[in-house]
Every structure is written in C-alpha cells, then in structure tokens.
Scaffold this active site. Sequence first.
Site, short mmCIF file in Angstrom:
data_model
loop_
_atom_site.label_atom_id
_atom_site.label_comp_id
_atom_site.label_asym_id
_atom_site.label_seq_id
_atom_site.Cartn_x
_atom_site.Cartn_y
_atom_site.Cartn_z
N LYS A 280 0.84 -1.20 0.00
CA LYS A 280 0.00 0.00 0.00
C LYS A 280 0.87 1.24 0.00
CE LYS A 280 -3.80 -0.47 2.49
NZ LYS A 280 -4.47 -0.68 3.79
N ARG B 98 -3.27 2.96 8.80
CA ARG B 98 -3.61 1.81 7.96
C ARG B 98 -2.44 0.82 7.87
NH1 ARG B 98 -4.94 4.40 2.28
NH2 ARG B 98 -6.30 2.58 2.11
N GLY C 272 -8.32 -7.29 4.28
CA GLY C 272 -9.09 -7.44 5.51
C GLY C 272 -8.37 -8.13 6.63
N MET D 234 -5.55 -7.14 8.25
CA MET D 234 -4.98 -6.29 9.28
C MET D 234 -5.97 -5.15 9.53
SD MET D 234 -1.98 -7.85 9.35
CE MET D 234 -0.69 -6.77 9.86
N ARG E 27 -3.78 -1.31 -6.07
CA ARG E 27 -2.93 -2.52 -6.03
C ARG E 27 -3.37 -3.42 -7.18
NH1 ARG E 27 -6.00 -4.50 -0.65
NH2 ARG E 27 -7.97 -4.97 -1.62
N HIS F 25 -15.39 -9.83 1.40
CA HIS F 25 -14.29 -10.69 1.84
C HIS F 25 -14.41 -12.08 1.24
CE1 HIS F 25 -12.49 -13.53 4.76
NE2 HIS F 25 -11.48 -12.69 4.64
N SER G 273 12.89 -43.37 -21.85
CA SER G 273 11.78 -42.65 -21.23
C SER G 273 11.87 -42.91 -19.74
CB SER G 273 10.44 -43.13 -21.79
OG SER G 273 9.40 -42.46 -21.13
N CYS H 5 7.81 -40.07 -18.59
CA CYS H 5 6.41 -40.47 -18.72
C CYS H 5 5.76 -40.77 -17.37
CB CYS H 5 6.29 -41.68 -19.64
SG CYS H 5 7.05 -43.16 -18.98
N TYR I 101 11.04 -34.26 -24.06
CA TYR I 101 9.60 -34.04 -23.88
C TYR I 101 9.15 -34.63 -22.55
CZ TYR I 101 9.00 -38.97 -24.82
OH TYR I 101 9.08 -40.33 -24.72
P1 ADP Z 1 -8.20 -2.43 4.06
O1 ADP Z 1 -6.91 -3.10 3.84
O2 ADP Z 1 -9.13 -3.15 4.94
O3 ADP Z 1 -8.83 -1.98 2.77
P2 ADP Z 1 -7.54 0.32 4.38
O4 ADP Z 1 -6.41 0.85 5.17
O5 ADP Z 1 -7.38 0.38 2.92
O6 ADP Z 1 -7.86 -1.12 4.88
O7 ADP Z 1 -8.77 1.21 4.83
C1 ADP Z 1 -10.06 0.82 5.11
C2 ADP Z 1 -11.06 1.83 4.50
O8 ADP Z 1 -10.82 3.14 4.98
C3 ADP Z 1 -10.93 1.91 3.01
O9 ADP Z 1 -12.19 2.02 2.45
C4 ADP Z 1 -10.13 3.15 2.80
O10 ADP Z 1 -10.38 3.73 1.56
C5 ADP Z 1 -10.60 4.04 3.92
N1 ADP Z 1 -9.57 5.00 4.30
C6 ADP Z 1 -8.34 4.73 4.75
N2 ADP Z 1 -7.62 5.85 4.95
C7 ADP Z 1 -8.43 6.88 4.61
C8 ADP Z 1 -8.26 8.29 4.59
N3 ADP Z 1 -7.11 8.86 4.94
N4 ADP Z 1 -9.29 9.03 4.19
C9 ADP Z 1 -10.45 8.45 3.83
N5 ADP Z 1 -10.69 7.13 3.83
C10 ADP Z 1 -9.68 6.35 4.22
MG MG Z 2 -7.86 -1.05 1.41
#
Ligand code: ADP
Ligand code: MG
Length: 907
Positions: free
Chosen positions: A32, A102, A111, A113, A346, A465, A792, A860, A880
């Site tokens: 990220k 984040r 999802g 972390m 990503r 998820h 073979s 084979c 082969y």
């Molecule tokens: P995940 O890995 O669960 O997607 P994220 O860190 O990407 O976790 O964030 C979870 C949610 O919060 C996402 O929808 C993301 O876009 C939103 N989010 C994270 N940081 C910000 C921010 N600085 N401003 C607005 N929304 C945010």
């Molecule tokens: Mg995210």
Amino acid sequence: MKKYVYLFNEFDDIRARLGDDWDAVRGLLGGKGANLLDATHIDIPVPPGFTITTEACNDFLAAGETMPEKLWEQTLEAIRKLEEQTGKKFGDVSNPLLVSCRSGARFSMPGMMDTVLNIGLNEEITRKLATRTDRPRFAYDLLRRLVQMFGNVVMGVPDEVFEAVLSAQRRTSGVTTDAELNADAWTAVIARFREIIRSYTGEEFPSDPLEQLKRATEAVFKSWNGRRAIDYRAAAGIPDDLGTAVNIQTMVFGNVGENSATGVFMTRNATTGEPQLEGDYLINAQGEDVVAGTRATLPIARLGEDMPENYKSLELIARRLEKHHRNMQDMEFTIEEGTLWLLQTRDGKRTAQAEVRIAVNMVEEGLISREEAVARVKPAQVDFFLHPQLDAEALQDIQPVASGLNVSPGAAVGVVAFDPDLAERWGSEEGRDVILVRPETRPDDVHGLLAAKGVVTSRGGRTSHAALVARQFGRPAVVGVEKIEIDLENHRMRIGELVIEEGEHLSIDGNSGLIYQGKLPTVVPDIANPWLINILSWADDIRRLGVRANADYPEDARRAREYGAEGIGLCRTEHMFFQEERLPIVRKMIMATTQTERAEAIASLLPMQCSDFEGLFRAMDGLPVIIRLLDPPLHEFLPSEHELALELTDLKLQLQHAADLQQLDNLGTEISKKNDLLERVQALSESNPMLGTRGVRLGLLIPGLYRMQVRAVFEAACRCHADGVDVKPEVMIPLVSNASELRAMLEPLKNTAKEVMKQHGMEFGYLFGTMIEIPRAALTAGEIAQEAEFFSFGTNDLTQTTYAISRDDAESGFMMHYLKNKLIRDNPFATIDPEGVGRLMKIAIREGREQRDGLEIGVCGEHGGDPKSIRLCHELGVDYVSCSPFRLPIARLAAAHAVLNENQPDR
Ligand code: ADP
Ligand code: MG
Ligand code: MG
C-alpha cells in the site's frame, strides 16, 4: 541513523536508498505504502501521508512490542511535515488534522490487518468541528467511528457489541440506516460506546490525539501476529517475518454530504476479465461502509450519472495506473465535496478466467508482451479451465432454489456447514465435500473457507471478503444470496418454504450464481476458451520441451491431441488386458501348462491388441506413439489367494449337500479348476511383486507375449500406413536394469517387426527403446543406449526404487510425518526429487547421449504434469514430458515458464 519513516512525497529518498529495486521498496514500505508513494510521484491526487516501514515493525516486535524511541521521534517529525502540507494541525481545536492509521504488508492481505480512521478527534475538537462546519451530524459520526474502531482494533472490544448499540439506536430513532441518524443520536451512541470501553477494559477512551496515534500504530504492528493474519499467511504461503508497514494518511471525507462519496472498484471485471470498471460506491459514506455490506451500494457505472466529472477523472486515473503498473488495478477512492482522491491501488485479485483474458487483452492493447502474458498465467489457473462444472443436462430438469452474485467460477457440490470450524473438521479431517454457508465471511473464517469446496453467503457483494478470498484460492462462490435465511442456532437455513439442514447436500454454480438443492452431477468443461487458446499457443512458441500424452485408448488420444499433445509418450498395454472380455484369455495364457496352450491364448489376444493400436495410430496421425509392452506382475490379472480360498471353502460346502450325481460332477470339476488356479496363484506369488517378475523380466520368461504385442503394433501400423496414415511407432520395454536384458529381448522383437513389414511390403520409421526406471539402468545408461534408441524415464518407479518408498503408500504413514516435519521438501511422487532422482536422470541423459547421438529422451511418470518437475526436466535437457491429457495445457504453460525463468534461481 535508521530512517523508519517516509513521506508519500519522498520518492527521491527511497530512490536514493533502494534504487530501482521495486521489490525492495515494496518490502520496506509494504504494498500500500509503495503504491501510494508511486502514485503521489506521478501526480495522482493522493491525500498526503507517510509510511512507517516494515523494518520499524520488525524492530518493534523484536523489542518485545515496544516502540523504538527514534521511531516515535521520526513519526512526530513526519506529522509536523503533514501539518505543513495540509495547513492543519494535529490535535488543534479550531483546525484539526485528522489521519487514518492503515496497515499495509508487502503482499496484500485483504481485511487481514486493521485500520483506524479519524484519529486526532476528541470531544472538544468534535464540538468545535460541529459548530464550525455547521454539520454536527458529520462531526459526531466521525467521532463515533473513531471510538468504535479504536475501541475494537486497539482496545480489543468485540465489534458486535458496538454494532448492537447501533441497531438499538436505529430502532429508538425509528430509522433503517446509520446515515439517517442525527447528531443527538450519535452523541448518545458515543456515550454508550465510552461506557462499553470502560466496562470492557477498565480504561477510558484516550482523548489525547498523540496517544491515539501511538497506540493505533502499535496495534497495527501487533496485528501482524494475530491469528487471522497468521492463518492467511499460512494459506497464501507468505513468510511470517516480513512485518507490516503502517500508513498514516490525512483523512478525506466521503461523508460530508450528498456531493461526497466513497467506493472501491477494479479497472476490469475481476470475474470475467471484461475491460470495464467494476465496483461499488456509496454517496455520503466513509471507508468501510462499502465493503461492510450494511448499506445497499450502487454499481460504479452509476457514478457516471451521479457525478459525471468525477467519474471521468476516475476512468482516467484507472487507465493511467493500469498503464503505469501494467496490470489490472483494485482501487479505493473518496470524493470529498466534489474533489476526487485516490486512497489505494494494487494489482487486483481475479479469477483464472479473468487472468487469462486480461493477459491477452493487455497484449492486444500493447501494454505487455506475449512473454509477459504467458508468464502471468499460473499453471494452476489453467487448471481451473478443466475444473468441474454442473452437468448442463442435469440442469435442464431442475430449478435453482436461489441465486446470488457469481463471484468465483466453477461448480461445487457438498454438504452444508454453517460453521467454519465444522467445515474444517468435515472437509480437512474427514475428507468430505463441504459447502460453507455463512451470512458473510470474515478473516477469522478463512480456515473453514479453505477446507470447503465452495462458499455461499447471504450478504455481501463482489468485493466482499468471501468473494476476494474465494477467487484467490479458486473456490467456487456465490455471495449475496438474499433469499437465504440462516438460522445458526438451529443449524439450518430457510429459502422461502424450503428448509435445508446442516449436513444436507447443496450444489452451487459459481459461473451463473445459481444454487441447487441436492447433489448434482458435474462435468469437466472444454478448454475452448478463446483467450486460453491464445495464451497456450504463445506458450507453445516459447517452450522448447515437447509435450506428449499418457493415453491408452483412442478416445484419450483424440482428447490429448485437442489439448496439444505432440504424440503419445506412454500407452500402457496392460489397461487393455484388464478389459472384461479379455481377462479370461489373459488368464488362460497365464494358466497354460503347455507351450501350445499358451501360444493359442496369446494368438487370440493378437487381433484385439491390433485394433487397439490402430485406433491410437489413426488418432495420432503424423505423431509418435510409444507403446509400452506388458509391465505389471501377472498376479494382478488373477484373483487373490484369499478370494480363491473362500470360494473353495464355499464349493466344498456345496459338495457336501449336492443333490445328485450330475451336480457332484460339476462341483468336482470346478473345485479342481479352482485348485489349479490357487496353485498357480501361489506359485506366482512373490514377497514383493513390485520388485519381482514384471516388465522385461516377464517378457523374457514368456517370450511369445512380447512378440505378439510387437506383431500387433506393426500389423496395426501397416494397416494404417496402407490407408495413408503417417505412423511413427515406438516400442518401449519396461523395467530394464541391465543392457544384457535389453539385448536378449530386442533381437527377436526387431525381427518380428521386420517380418511384419516385409509381409505387408511396407517401410516406415520406428524405434525400439526402454524405460529408465531403476537406478541401475540410469547408472549404466551408456551401455543401455547401445541397445535402446530412446529413453523414457519412468519417474514413479524410479522414485520408488531410488527412495525405497512404495508409491502406493506415499500419501500415508511416515511420509505424512516427514512432510509435516519438513524432513522432506516435497512429496517425491508429486515433484521429482531433484538431488536424488534428478541426479540419476542427469547421469543417464549425459551417458546415454554420449553413446548415441540425438538419443530421444522423455519423462512419462506422473511428474510429467507437475510444473516444478517440468522445470527440472527442461533444465536437464529432456526432449519431452508426457502426462495425462488433462494436464497437457498445464504442461505446455509450465514448459514455457521454464524457458522464461531460465536465469532465475528460485524454484
Ligand atoms: P483495508 O486493507 O481493509 O482496505 P484500508 O487501510 O485500505 O484497509 O482502509 C479501510 C477503509 O478506509 C478503506 O475504504 C479506505 O479507503 C478508507 N480510508 C483509509 N484511509 C483513509 C483516509 N485517509 N481518508 C479516507 N478514507 C480512508
Ligand atoms: Mg484497502
Ligand atoms: Mg514403471
């Protein structure tokens, strides 16, 4: 001094430290963070922020979960710079800077972390924000989210408790969604949240923004070692020592009002690969609202109507980032009062079908080369094209009981389990086919999902998820099946009137999103997918290793050809011997007491064999066909000793109660026949038949047998040749360990071949060769190559005899222990053991080719369809590999990968 913190705009500093090694950047900043840095660098609108490195995480964890002092200093310094960039102040009452905290590991773990939004708020700041912006509802919504997320992620209060308060409040206020709750309602909710935190933890929710920041960061670090993260890593094969980075980012708000929104989308359809944006968004919402499935989302295309300008920019950004990353992107965005912000990008997870189509489309669009397209598609993804689908014929007579979103293709049939632990027990431990049915899945459910054949959820969308994880691991899935009401307490579900109990069968179709009651038949689909055909033909251009098929019947041979076989690498003639009408003749041959009797039996097998081979030659017109002469020990064609003894006892009993002379007579003959058979079985019995009279040993002991087979091969070849079929027969002798065996065996066989051709007045090319499946053969390959025109490798037997492990026990007993305890890296019957068996192969190849120029060498064994083994075969210079028809597409792709990976050490 260690630099633990990088601002998103410090691209040059990262460059200075790591150069162009983008892998290392990802390793340090997490996926990220690296992508946000990169996007900032190419002027995509990203809210300012900074990344705390994975190195910091590892130092934190190594120091017994305490924050290194330098790290905190650098974090505070970065916050100061953010304040400069945004003109706001962290913790300031009149102009507060709010941030999100984040997680972001090197490999995306959706999802897995935790994230905390709106850090930097407290009661006082919120009150001021409410009056200043004249939007009290907005301000208090932010604070309640912070308290909730912080309470859950950092302080460990279960989220359900908070959610219960929310639904109670909705009832009290008489509304259905959170968006309708007003500031007063939020104030009440926040007060309740605080009480809950107090009673759960004995602590107050911290109102000091800096304390919030520090504790949230620590919590993200710690979540690296949480159970769900560990489970996910184990399943996805991600190492445990990478650590996670933490991204601190200025908040942007999608929940300011009707001109604000938030959403997630893929730049192409993640299920089919169609080139159009696919995703969901919500007006006036923040972050997780979209994925949480608590409010009905809108399809991304609708944004084109709601906010056309923003939609256009979004499409532009999507295209730019795709081009930049040369891959389909999975993105998060927020629109704050008409301004678009990118929050994440990503490489998007996708189905095998989508992977293949996107790779081909991207070549057509000039984004990637053919080699890259081929490299991108994994052999396992090709496998999905050969995965079961529900039998279309059966579907004609049956109505689905429900439908949902078709998020991961393929069919799954199994018993319903509502609980991930139960799914794991039934699926992994008891080997049953299970369909996991849940209201929605969470990261804690992954173990159950992996143990299941398929997944159904009653809630959630394409980006839920369940959908993401199912796609990644290739589990067919149908989500958002609203008609299903799950009654977890009573272990049943209701679909309208219909009740399905836990343990009953369900069939799901991940292609159509339809769900059926009961156990439907499945079929394996054709691989006529146009994009797959493209990828495979490009793979064919790249690979040097040939691919042949192990096929015993004309039917297999035809399919093999369709799947790309360049010949037959192994036709096992014993399979023909087992056919019902032939077995009695085969037994007669074995039981014969005189030469004439035996010759008669063998002679009556001739026409049958002949027609078998004819079919193969015709199907493989123009391509080589290797026919292996009879290999298994003879006892396999006879009843077991135990079986016979039982039958005899029974006959003798009948004898005692015989009604008349005639019956007595009949029984007597039968008993004496059975006795003969028993005697023969006993005489043939060996203490270890797999190491006994089989293969060439059999050929030498029953000389007429192999000669008959060779006659059949050449009779068939002549007949086909007469019809203009281009025949290339190759006769293969199994289980040779000594050149002298081969010499003794081949002479009469070659004469037979010549004789037959002469009789028919025909000439065509043919080869006589041998299997190399005993270490002694490999070690004396030079000598053997004097006799054999091709080799073979029978890698199954070669593994069995090299390792002294019975191939029939390879999935049980001590092997399981060995694999679990890593005493052995891979099951050697699945992947060729490179150091042992591989070394023998290397010796045999070198010495064989030294003796005979251009000696044709193939593999084979079962390994011929295993990508890792294919890579080894390529490196060893094998000509082969031969595998079952269904593995052919995989083998073709893996052989191309072997070329593309030539200079890469890791396997
Ligand atoms: P995940 O890995 O669960 O997607 P994220 O860190 O990407 O976790 O964030 C979870 C949610 O919060 C996402 O929808 C993301 O876009 C939103 N989010 C994270 N940081 C910000 C921010 N600085 N401003 C607005 N929304 C945010
Ligand atoms: Mg995210
Ligand atoms: Mg063998």
